[in-house]
Scaffold this motif. Structure first.
Motif, PDB file in Angstrom:
ATOM      1  N   SER A  75      36.704  36.208  44.339  1.00 47.90           N
ATOM      2  CA  SER A  75      37.656  36.769  45.293  1.00 47.90           C
ATOM      3  C   SER A  75      38.355  35.573  45.923  1.00 47.90           C
ATOM      4  O   SER A  75      38.105  34.433  45.547  1.00 47.90           O
ATOM      5  CB  SER A  75      36.920  37.583  46.350  1.00 47.90           C
ATOM      6  OG  SER A  75      36.143  36.709  47.156  1.00 47.90           O
ATOM      7  N   VAL A  76      39.198  35.861  46.896  1.00 48.55           N
ATOM      8  CA  VAL A  76      39.859  34.754  47.592  1.00 48.55           C
ATOM      9  C   VAL A  76      38.813  33.868  48.269  1.00 48.55           C
ATOM     10  O   VAL A  76      39.011  32.678  48.463  1.00 48.55           O
ATOM     11  CB  VAL A  76      40.848  35.306  48.639  1.00 48.55           C
ATOM     12  CG1 VAL A  76      41.647  34.181  49.266  1.00 48.55           C
ATOM     13  CG2 VAL A  76      41.772  36.330  48.000  1.00 48.55           C
ATOM     14  N   THR A 113      32.373  34.048  31.966  1.00 46.61           N
ATOM     15  CA  THR A 113      32.520  32.629  32.322  1.00 46.61           C
ATOM     16  C   THR A 113      31.436  31.783  31.660  1.00 46.61           C
ATOM     17  O   THR A 113      31.726  30.705  31.140  1.00 46.61           O
ATOM     18  CB  THR A 113      32.476  32.460  33.850  1.00 46.61           C
ATOM     19  OG1 THR A 113      33.351  33.407  34.446  1.00 46.61           O
ATOM     20  CG2 THR A 113      32.903  31.061  34.249  1.00 46.61           C
ATOM     21  N   TYR A 154      30.501  29.078  40.044  1.00 46.04           N
ATOM     22  CA  TYR A 154      30.384  27.782  39.379  1.00 46.04           C
ATOM     23  C   TYR A 154      29.350  27.898  38.263  1.00 46.04           C
ATOM     24  O   TYR A 154      28.220  28.320  38.528  1.00 46.04           O
ATOM     25  CB  TYR A 154      29.961  26.704  40.377  1.00 46.04           C
ATOM     26  CG  TYR A 154      30.965  26.495  41.490  1.00 46.04           C
ATOM     27  CD1 TYR A 154      31.940  25.517  41.408  1.00 46.04           C
ATOM     28  CD2 TYR A 154      30.934  27.305  42.627  1.00 46.04           C
ATOM     29  CE1 TYR A 154      32.865  25.327  42.421  1.00 46.04           C
ATOM     30  CE2 TYR A 154      31.857  27.130  43.651  1.00 46.04           C
ATOM     31  CZ  TYR A 154      32.822  26.143  43.541  1.00 46.04           C
ATOM     32  OH  TYR A 154      33.740  25.971  44.542  1.00 46.04           O
ATOM     33  N   GLN A 203      35.342  33.711  47.382  1.00 50.00           N
ATOM     34  CA  GLN A 203      34.168  33.294  46.621  1.00 50.00           C
ATOM     35  C   GLN A 203      34.515  32.760  45.243  1.00 50.00           C
ATOM     36  O   GLN A 203      35.359  33.329  44.542  1.00 50.00           O
ATOM     37  CB  GLN A 203      33.197  34.462  46.466  1.00 50.00           C
ATOM     38  CG  GLN A 203      32.388  34.738  47.726  1.00 50.00           C
ATOM     39  CD  GLN A 203      31.293  35.738  47.462  1.00 50.00           C
ATOM     40  OE1 GLN A 203      31.526  36.806  46.916  1.00 50.00           O
ATOM     41  NE2 GLN A 203      30.077  35.394  47.874  1.00 50.00           N
ATOM     42  N   THR A 204      33.864  31.665  44.896  1.00 53.04           N
ATOM     43  CA  THR A 204      34.073  31.044  43.594  1.00 53.04           C
ATOM     44  C   THR A 204      32.737  30.958  42.870  1.00 53.04           C
ATOM     45  O   THR A 204      31.713  30.691  43.481  1.00 53.04           O
ATOM     46  CB  THR A 204      34.654  29.624  43.774  1.00 53.04           C
ATOM     47  OG1 THR A 204      35.832  29.711  44.571  1.00 53.04           O
ATOM     48  CG2 THR A 204      35.001  29.002  42.435  1.00 53.04           C
ATOM     49  N   GLN A 225      34.744  27.036  36.595  1.00 54.14           N
ATOM     50  CA  GLN A 225      34.789  27.819  37.823  1.00 54.14           C
ATOM     51  C   GLN A 225      35.592  29.075  37.584  1.00 54.14           C
ATOM     52  O   GLN A 225      36.505  29.076  36.770  1.00 54.14           O
ATOM     53  CB  GLN A 225      35.481  27.038  38.931  1.00 54.14           C
ATOM     54  CG  GLN A 225      34.775  25.767  39.326  1.00 54.14           C
ATOM     55  CD  GLN A 225      35.627  24.935  40.267  1.00 54.14           C
ATOM     56  OE1 GLN A 225      36.161  25.448  41.227  1.00 54.14           O
ATOM     57  NE2 GLN A 225      35.766  23.674  39.954  1.00 54.14           N
ATOM     58  N   ALA A 226      35.246  30.125  38.317  1.00 55.64           N
ATOM     59  CA  ALA A 226      36.027  31.352  38.240  1.00 55.64           C
ATOM     60  C   ALA A 226      36.135  31.934  39.642  1.00 55.64           C
ATOM     61  O   ALA A 226      35.200  31.823  40.437  1.00 55.64           O
ATOM     62  CB  ALA A 226      35.377  32.346  37.292  1.00 55.64           C
ATOM     63  N   ASN A 227      37.275  32.518  39.944  1.00 54.18           N
ATOM     64  CA  ASN A 227      37.467  33.128  41.254  1.00 54.18           C
ATOM     65  C   ASN A 227      36.876  34.526  41.266  1.00 54.18           C
ATOM     66  O   ASN A 227      37.266  35.375  40.480  1.00 54.18           O
ATOM     67  CB  ASN A 227      38.964  33.214  41.579  1.00 54.18           C
ATOM     68  CG  ASN A 227      39.563  31.835  41.799  1.00 54.18           C
ATOM     69  OD1 ASN A 227      38.874  30.922  42.236  1.00 54.18           O
ATOM     70  ND2 ASN A 227      40.840  31.687  41.493  1.00 54.18           N
TER      71      ASN A 227
END
Ligand SMILES: *[C@@H]1O[C@H](CO)[C@@H](O)[C@H](O)[C@H]1NC(C)=O
Ligand SMILES: *[C@@H]1O[C@H](CO)[C@@H](O)[C@H](O)[C@H]1NC(C)=O
Ligand SMILES: *[C@@H]1O[C@H](CO)[C@@H](O)[C@H](O)[C@H]1NC(C)=O
Ligand SMILES: *[C@@H]1O[C@H](CO)[C@@H](O)[C@H](O)[C@H]1NC(C)=O
Ligand SMILES: *[C@@H]1O[C@H](CO)[C@@H](O)[C@H](O)[C@H]1NC(C)=O
Ligand SMILES: *[C@@H]1O[C@H](CO)[C@@H](O)[C@H](O)[C@H]1NC(C)=O
Ligand SMILES: *[C@@H]1O[C@H](CO)[C@@H](O)[C@H](O)[C@H]1NC(C)=O
Ligand SMILES: *[C@@H]1O[C@H](CO)[C@@H](O)[C@H](O)[C@H]1NC(C)=O
Ligand SMILES: *[C@@H]1O[C@H](CO)[C@@H](O)[C@H](O)[C@H]1NC(C)=O
Ligand SMILES: *[C@@H]1O[C@H](CO)[C@@H](O)[C@H](O)[C@H]1NC(C)=O
Length: 296
Positions: A187-188, A162, A193, A190-191, A183-185
């Motif tokens: 998990s459902v 990222t 930045y 946690q993101t 931004q990247a996921n």
């Protein structure tokens, strides 16, 4: 400990007024100094006031040169605000930074011929050397969030990927700003930045190579951390698991735009403020886990 307490003090004194720039660090050359009441000092004063007056216009980057006297009296300087910082906060940040730099009473920076000062929201630097359009990687500073991340290996892979994408985007952003966020996921729940930025006097290639360097310092900065940053004079990155930058708020698609533009503006403003308070609150909660490390 002193620095830590000072930081706590800063956080708690800034939570009420969310639009106060947060000072991080100042670094000055100690091997080259000027003397009081010389042309160099006069030029430096002119430069600093020119930078702060230029920050009043709607601009996030400005370089300036002040000459007079002999060639060795020439002073070069610039300011850069983080890409998402609104004009008024940028202006305040540059004002505060130039005042600190102009105040030659601080021990560490007494009559330094070059200096750099970092805030959360901006950086200001000056030198007797023409540093425009060159990649400067020293002095550097790191700042880490001591909250640790679990499942480190997959997190690191996502983080590097990222950050690299953010760096590509910043270097290729064709506007004047060499700035990008992504931004990247994780998990459902946690993101991630990420933010990268270069001073806009760099070419896209120089920006990317500076960012490669700064990202390469990730393991120096903050291995296993939930957040961290490395700042060079010419470029920097930061990542966190919470939104620490202001998002661009493009028109939501598929939702009819409000017909009253005044209300629309108000809502956008409110969103900006509340997300900022959220950030500050988060920092003040986690600050007990923050520590500072600096290096060369
Ligand atoms: C001061 O130090 C910088 C780097 O640390 C170096 O580039 C410069 O030449 C030095 N100046 C003098 C006068 O020694
Ligand atoms: C500063 O320099 C000017 C002219 O060179 C002189 O008139 C003045 O007295 C000096 N001030 C101090 C405090 O030395
Ligand atoms: C920047 O500052 C210089 C010197 O004070 C001034 O001449 C110039 O007009 C300023 N530019 C802007 C955009 O304010
Ligand atoms: C700003 O920097 C550029 C190089 O990036 C230089 O050509 C220009 O003269 C500088 N402008 C000022 C006002 O110092
Ligand atoms: C700059 O910031 C420092 C600490 O945040 C504060 O003490 C000082 O009053 C500020 N100066 C100005 C001019 O805002
Ligand atoms: C400033 O940066 C120089 C060069 O990176 C470093 O040697 C020095 O320790 C730094 N000074 C402070 C006060 O951090
Ligand atoms: C984070 O990990 C480091 C070692 O990797 C450890 O020293 C530190 O205590 C940990 N911090 C927390 C808050 O668990
Ligand atoms: C990120 O980019 C660097 C070069 O800039 C490269 O060496 C590294 O493998 C890249 N990492 C990932 C995960 O893409
Ligand atoms: C992250 O997940 C949300 C839904 O959970 C999705 O809307 C979004 O596009 C994802 N973002 C990325 C960068 O994959
Ligand atoms: C929008 O609303 C404000 C107050 O609610 C009102 O003063 C203004 O005239 C409205 N503007 C338009 C374009 O309807």
């Amino acid at each position: 400990m002193t620095v830590y307490l000072f930081f706590l003090f800063l956080i708690f004194t800034t939570t009420n007024a969310s639009d106060v720039p947060i000072f991080l660090r100042q670094n000055c050359t100690t091997n080259e100094t000027f003397t009081y009441n010389t042309t160099f000092q006069l030029n430096l004063r002119t430069l600093l006031s020119s930078l702060s007056s230029n920050a009043t216009s709607n601009t996030q980057f400005r370089n300036a040169t002040v000459s007079g006297g002999s060639p060795s009296d020439t002073v070069y300087g610039l300011f850069l605000c983080r890409g998402d910082v609104p004009p008024q906060l940028c202006q305040q940040c540059v004002l505060n930074a130039t005042q600190r730099l102009g105040n030659q009473n601080t021990d560490s920076c007494k009559f330094a011929k070059s200096a750099i000062i970092w805030y959360d929201e901006c950086l200001v630097r000056y030198s007797n050397r023409d540093f425009f359009s060159t990649v400067d990687t020293r002095p550097r500073m790191r700042l880490r969030n001591t909250a640790n991340i679990s499942h480190t290996k997959s997190f690191l892979r996502l983080l590097y990927t990222t950050l690299n994408e953010t760096a590509d985007e910043a270097a290729n952003s064709n506007g004047a700003k060499l700035y990008a966020t992504k931004q990247a996921n994780i998990s459902v729940f946690q993101t991630l930045y990420c933010l990268t930025q270069c001073t806009p006097d760099l070419s896209p290639q120089d920006c990317r190579s500076c960012l490669s360097g700064v990202i390469g310092d990730l393991s120096w900065c903050c291995p296993g951390s939930q957040g961290g940053r490395v700042l060079y004079p010419s470029c920097n990155f930061r990542y966190e698991l919470y939104p620490f930058y202001r998002m661009d708020s493009p028109e939501p698609q598929g939702i009819p735009s409000p017909t009253n533009s005044t209300i629309k503006k108000g809502e956008a403003g409110k969103r900006g403020i509340s997300s900022e308070i959220g950030t500050v609150t988060f920092v003040s909660i986690t600050v007990t886990g923050l520590w500072w490390v600096f290096g060369t």
